[in-house]
Write a protein that holds these residues in place. Structure first.
Motif, PDB file in Angstrom:
ATOM      1  N   ARG A   1      61.116  15.644 -41.735  1.00  0.00           N
ATOM      2  CA  ARG A   1      61.572  16.067 -42.742  1.00  0.00           C
ATOM      3  C   ARG A   1      62.506  14.803 -43.161  1.00  0.00           C
ATOM      4  O   ARG A   1      63.333  14.224 -43.896  1.00  0.00           O
ATOM      5  N   SER A   2      62.345  13.010 -42.196  1.00  0.00           N
ATOM      6  CA  SER A   2      63.037  12.287 -43.049  1.00  0.00           C
ATOM      7  C   SER A   2      62.341  11.672 -43.957  1.00  0.00           C
ATOM      8  O   SER A   2      63.501  10.946 -45.436  1.00  0.00           O
ATOM      9  N   VAL A   3      61.301  11.603 -44.401  1.00  0.00           N
ATOM     10  CA  VAL A   3      60.334  11.015 -45.473  1.00  0.00           C
ATOM     11  C   VAL A   3      59.801  12.001 -46.006  1.00  0.00           C
ATOM     12  O   VAL A   3      59.958  11.983 -47.413  1.00  0.00           O
ATOM     13  N   LEU A   4      58.982  12.981 -45.639  1.00  0.00           N
ATOM     14  CA  LEU A   4      58.258  14.565 -46.401  1.00  0.00           C
ATOM     15  C   LEU A   4      59.525  14.312 -47.619  1.00  0.00           C
ATOM     16  O   LEU A   4      59.262  14.965 -47.870  1.00  0.00           O
ATOM     17  N   GLU A   5      61.019  15.255 -47.125  1.00  0.00           N
ATOM     18  CA  GLU A   5      61.529  15.682 -47.627  1.00  0.00           C
ATOM     19  C   GLU A   5      62.428  15.164 -49.033  1.00  0.00           C
ATOM     20  O   GLU A   5      62.986  15.551 -49.470  1.00  0.00           O
TER      21      GLU A   5
END
Length: 362
Positions: free
Chosen positions: A252-256
């Protein structure tokens, strides 16, 4: 030692100093990119995640009501027209992420610092490459050390060119700078070769034409490979959300924050398709040069064979993109295999395989 020899030696030392200096600035840019990802707010990322899980009709956006006060003081309620989007078959209609900065001023500040440092490092490294050319009085890519430094320079230059053209590619910054540092570290430790003149077979204007296009193609292929790899991760993430899964905090932190899988797929396809004709020209130019240098246009030398294999790989990728059953992840795997062939053609063939292209060692 003659004055000319002393001058060339001084220029070679200056070139080395500039390359090391660019590595120092790239390191600062690396930490700035890390700060952009870590310190950027995740609140907007959460809203993007919510948008991904909405089950809106494909190809349309939900209607929005807007209240407007009239001159008489009454309030009228208007329906905002539905915005119709057009996506290819099998492509999810999801928004792009807010970027590494997370949509905040603080994160964006670190991102701008990172881009500025990257641009400064690019100018320093490019100066080192040009200085190397003056020190040897020829094209600065006669061995693997020179090819590596020029390759990373062109890759960063292409990235900055996309930014100048206002393309949404700042998400490439961190993997690009990381790769450049690895490339330069390998160049200055294992591939470092004293500046010297070329063997007669290389003393041709085709060196400028053939090798320069090969370097440019490889640099752009690299950007396409990064986008393809990130597409695979982002596509898996979107699939998990679509099926009701609960990705971890890292995802959620990176891919979003990345562009949508459709945007990443489109970017990788466009850059690979645009540069493929130039790679075709690179092989043709190499064959013409071989005819001048060795009296034959094609001799199934290892470098020639793997250049052709790379061409076949990207041709298969482009064909797969035009085939209904091979779009998406299957085509992406082919693109990564093709780029792997390019890397082996450079590192594997030059280091481990004996061929006519081994005259310069590393």
């Amino acid at each position: 030692m003659s004055l000319a020899a002393e001058t060339n030696e001084s220029l070679a030392q200056l070139s080395d100093l500039l390359i090391y200096s660019s590595m120092a600035v790239y390191t600062l840019a690396f930490f700035a990119h890390i700060a952009e990802w870590v310190l950027g707010s995740r609140s907007k990322v959460g809203r993007t995640a919510a948008a991904l899980t909405e089950q809106a009709p494909k190809g349309s956006a939900p209607a929005v009501t807007v209240q407007v006060k009239t001159a008489a003081g009454s309030t009228a309620v208007l329906d905002k027209p539905t915005v119709v989007t057009r996506a290819g078959a099998g492509v999810r209609d999801v928004p792009d992420g807010p970027g590494a900065a997370g949509g905040t001023v603080k994160g964006d500040l670190y991102g701008r610092i990172a881009v500025s440092l990257t641009a400064l490092a690019f100018l320093i490294e490019a100066s080192g490459v040009v200085t190397r050319a003056f020190s040897v009085q020829r094209a600065p890519w006669g061995n693997m050390y020179e090819f590596s430094t020029t390759f990373s320079t062109v890759a960063v230059g292409a990235y900055l060119g996309f930014l100048v053209a206002r393309k949404n590619v700042r998400w490439i910054g961190l993997p690009l700078v990381t790769t450049v540092l690895l490339d330069l570290g390998l160049a200055v430790t294992w591939l470092k070769t004293p500046s010297d003149q070329l063997v007669p077979a290389l003393d041709s204007y085709w060196l400028w034409i053939h090798v320069s296009t090969a370097i440019f193609c490889g640099a752009v292929f690299y950007l396409g490979a990064v986008a393809t790899l990130l597409y695979l991760f982002r596509d898996s993430y979107e699939s998990k959300l679509a099926t009701g899964g609960n990705p971890g905090s890292f995802a959620r932190s990176v891919l979003e924050r990345l562009p949508s899988a459709a945007s990443l797929d489109k970017f990788s396809y466009r850059v690979n398709a645009a540069i493929f004709p130039l790679w075709t020209f690179t092989i043709i130019a190499g064959a013409i040069w071989a005819g001048d240098a060795w009296g034959r246009y094609w001799g199934w030398d290892a470098k020639e064979v793997w250049s052709f294999i790379t061409w076949v790989g990207y041709a298969a990728y482009l064909h797969a993109r035009a085939t209904a059953g091979w779009k998406g992840r299957k085509a992406a795997y082919i693109a990564l295999i093709a780029f792997g062939c390019f890397l082996f053609n450079y590192y594997g063939v030059n280091i481990f395989v004996s061929s006519k292209h081994s005259y310069a060692g590393v």
